[in-house]
Design an enzyme around this catalytic site. Sequence first.
Site, PDB file in Angstrom:
ATOM      1  N   SER A 114      -3.152   6.609  -9.063  1.00 59.15           N
ATOM      2  CA  SER A 114      -2.083   7.533  -8.657  1.00 59.15           C
ATOM      3  C   SER A 114      -2.209   8.867  -9.398  1.00 59.15           C
ATOM      4  O   SER A 114      -1.998   9.934  -8.808  1.00 59.15           O
ATOM      5  CB  SER A 114      -0.711   6.937  -8.973  1.00 59.15           C
ATOM      6  OG  SER A 114      -0.591   5.680  -8.369  1.00 59.15           O
ATOM      7  N   ASP A 160      -0.313  -3.721 -16.947  1.00 60.26           N
ATOM      8  CA  ASP A 160      -1.572  -4.139 -17.585  1.00 60.26           C
ATOM      9  C   ASP A 160      -1.842  -3.476 -18.934  1.00 60.26           C
ATOM     10  O   ASP A 160      -2.684  -3.947 -19.678  1.00 60.26           O
ATOM     11  CB  ASP A 160      -2.759  -3.808 -16.663  1.00 60.26           C
ATOM     12  CG  ASP A 160      -2.629  -4.458 -15.300  1.00 60.26           C
ATOM     13  OD1 ASP A 160      -1.974  -5.508 -15.223  1.00 60.26           O
ATOM     14  OD2 ASP A 160      -3.183  -3.919 -14.323  1.00 60.26           O
ATOM     15  N   ARG A 204      -5.901  -7.663 -14.730  1.00 62.10           N
ATOM     16  CA  ARG A 204      -7.158  -7.235 -14.096  1.00 62.10           C
ATOM     17  C   ARG A 204      -8.273  -7.092 -15.138  1.00 62.10           C
ATOM     18  O   ARG A 204      -8.607  -8.048 -15.790  1.00 62.10           O
ATOM     19  CB  ARG A 204      -6.953  -5.944 -13.305  1.00 62.10           C
ATOM     20  CG  ARG A 204      -6.078  -6.195 -12.094  1.00 62.10           C
ATOM     21  CD  ARG A 204      -6.067  -5.027 -11.188  1.00 62.10           C
ATOM     22  NE  ARG A 204      -5.463  -3.889 -11.840  1.00 62.10           N
ATOM     23  CZ  ARG A 204      -5.190  -2.749 -11.242  1.00 62.10           C
ATOM     24  NH1 ARG A 204      -5.479  -2.593  -9.981  1.00 62.10           N
ATOM     25  NH2 ARG A 204      -4.622  -1.763 -11.896  1.00 62.10           N
ATOM     26  N   GLU A 265      -7.014 -12.566 -15.804  1.00 56.82           N
ATOM     27  CA  GLU A 265      -7.603 -12.712 -14.456  1.00 56.82           C
ATOM     28  C   GLU A 265      -9.001 -12.073 -14.359  1.00 56.82           C
ATOM     29  O   GLU A 265      -9.790 -12.463 -13.514  1.00 56.82           O
ATOM     30  CB  GLU A 265      -6.664 -12.185 -13.371  1.00 56.82           C
ATOM     31  CG  GLU A 265      -6.320 -10.725 -13.507  1.00 56.82           C
ATOM     32  CD  GLU A 265      -5.232 -10.267 -12.542  1.00 56.82           C
ATOM     33  OE1 GLU A 265      -4.809 -11.021 -11.655  1.00 56.82           O
ATOM     34  OE2 GLU A 265      -4.799  -9.105 -12.690  1.00 56.82           O
TER      35      GLU A 265
HETATM   36  P1  ATP Z   1      -2.192   0.151 -10.328  1.00 55.96           P
HETATM   37  O1  ATP Z   1      -2.659   0.289 -11.752  1.00 55.96           O
HETATM   38  O2  ATP Z   1      -0.959  -0.611 -10.185  1.00 55.96           O
HETATM   39  O3  ATP Z   1      -3.270  -0.267  -9.354  1.00 55.96           O
HETATM   40  P2  ATP Z   1      -2.742   2.765  -9.383  1.00 55.96           P
HETATM   41  O4  ATP Z   1      -1.973   4.027  -9.415  1.00 55.96           O
HETATM   42  O5  ATP Z   1      -4.061   2.770 -10.104  1.00 55.96           O
HETATM   43  O6  ATP Z   1      -1.783   1.632  -9.896  1.00 55.96           O
HETATM   44  P3  ATP Z   1      -3.985   2.773  -6.773  1.00 55.96           P
HETATM   45  O7  ATP Z   1      -3.857   1.806  -5.647  1.00 55.96           O
HETATM   46  O8  ATP Z   1      -5.323   3.028  -7.346  1.00 55.96           O
HETATM   47  O9  ATP Z   1      -2.942   2.291  -7.874  1.00 55.96           O
HETATM   48  O10 ATP Z   1      -3.402   4.197  -6.297  1.00 55.96           O
HETATM   49  C1  ATP Z   1      -2.121   4.292  -5.686  1.00 55.96           C
HETATM   50  C2  ATP Z   1      -2.182   5.361  -4.617  1.00 55.96           C
HETATM   51  O11 ATP Z   1      -2.569   6.619  -5.205  1.00 55.96           O
HETATM   52  C3  ATP Z   1      -3.229   5.113  -3.529  1.00 55.96           C
HETATM   53  O12 ATP Z   1      -2.769   4.257  -2.520  1.00 55.96           O
HETATM   54  C4  ATP Z   1      -3.464   6.524  -3.007  1.00 55.96           C
HETATM   55  O13 ATP Z   1      -2.436   6.904  -2.139  1.00 55.96           O
HETATM   56  C5  ATP Z   1      -3.369   7.372  -4.287  1.00 55.96           C
HETATM   57  N1  ATP Z   1      -4.716   7.581  -4.849  1.00 55.96           N
HETATM   58  C6  ATP Z   1      -5.420   6.765  -5.661  1.00 55.96           C
HETATM   59  N2  ATP Z   1      -6.616   7.275  -5.977  1.00 55.96           N
HETATM   60  C7  ATP Z   1      -6.695   8.462  -5.338  1.00 55.96           C
HETATM   61  C8  ATP Z   1      -7.683   9.503  -5.255  1.00 55.96           C
HETATM   62  N3  ATP Z   1      -8.843   9.418  -5.901  1.00 55.96           N
HETATM   63  N4  ATP Z   1      -7.411  10.590  -4.498  1.00 55.96           N
HETATM   64  C9  ATP Z   1      -6.235  10.698  -3.842  1.00 55.96           C
HETATM   65  N5  ATP Z   1      -5.264   9.754  -3.883  1.00 55.96           N
HETATM   66  C10 ATP Z   1      -5.470   8.659  -4.612  1.00 55.96           C
END
Ligand code: ATP
Length: 380
Positions: A114, A160, A204, A265
Amino acid sequence: NKKIGILTSGGDSCGMNAAVRSITRVSLQKGCVPFAIYEGYQGLVDGGEKIKELRWDDVRGYTLSNIRYLAKGGTLIGTARCKEFRTREGRLKACYNLIKNGIDALVVIGGDGSLTGADTFRAEWTGLVDELVSTGKLTKEESAHLRNDLAIVGLVGSIDNDMSSTDITIGAVTSLHRICESVDSLTSTAQSHQRAFVVEVMGRHCGWLALMAAIAVGADCCFLPERPPPFNQEKYGNNWEQEMCDIVAKNRSFGNRKSLVIVCEGAIDKDLNPIKPDQVKKALEKIGLDTRVTTLGHVQRGGSTCAFDRYLATVQGVEAVEAVLRSNRDVPAPMIGMFQNKIVSIPLMEAVKLTQEVATSIAKKDFAHAMQLRDPGFTS
Ligand code: ATP
């Protein structure tokens, strides 16, 4: 007077509501206008009803485990994984919706994905605005004062605790409590029947939850991604099953009626093969232990937010608004973290880069470096 959009994105974590409340109220106190963006980046892309101005009373009760919110947990403004926002076209729609609402700052509460998305959005911002004006979707007047920069600030919401450059992330401690409560419930039955329990926990590719839970519940053994077994390689070579069974058998010989092994996991052995709870179970059965596997699953995410996460999210929310007010287009977007018990602001993409380097180090079997990149407390 900044107009600040607030969104929660990626996996939900306890404390996200406290962060939304804090950002809302501090924004109002400082003369800014906060907006909730519902369902993460999907709300930015869809606009309309999914972007709403927030008033003081809208976040009343957000930190309380009272009758209104106890059952809800997670994030009250919703979260989602939004494929469209990963594309430029999706981000163009998001830009349009922000400008139409006059929003010039965004506080994103989520994981590294995100926060990366937010940084990309900011880097493209001027180009996106120009494209909307040149294609006639926005007038020059509409975009005039928002054209130059979009202020972005990241808060890390993740059970996490997998983000580098911060000691702790919003939601990790609550999840740790949930794991400990669940394992305590297993312990009484394990002792009664003299059983062994293998408990798989979330995290993870980060072993923080597994390691902290193992210490807190007094497990016999625990398996992580960053420090693959055997721990005594001289004696056991690659035979982690034998090492674990020796530890468990020794503890039994001291009169312990139960055995407990915690498996993250993403746990792996020294050859990077996954360590699965069923493998652990089979090994323990070979030394005659009646063994059960429990995968805790999504209960680790839910329930009432612990005091620490409410506090952490609240003070980080204050700093997030301060960071929005300090923001300057020549300075990289900040991420609010905590280092040695102090709230700190660090360049967001530096933290993301270090976090991604952990996976690369593990893939190269440089486990010591992976541990160092996590955070100093974890390393020791
Ligand atoms: P978690 O740690 O819970 O997985 P996260 O923020 O890493 O949280 P992601 O599924 O990687 O979760 O990202 C959430 C959302 O952020 C994605 O569905 C997308 O909409 C946006 N996003 C992630 N990476 C990118 C990127 N490189 N460019 C643009 N948008 C992104």
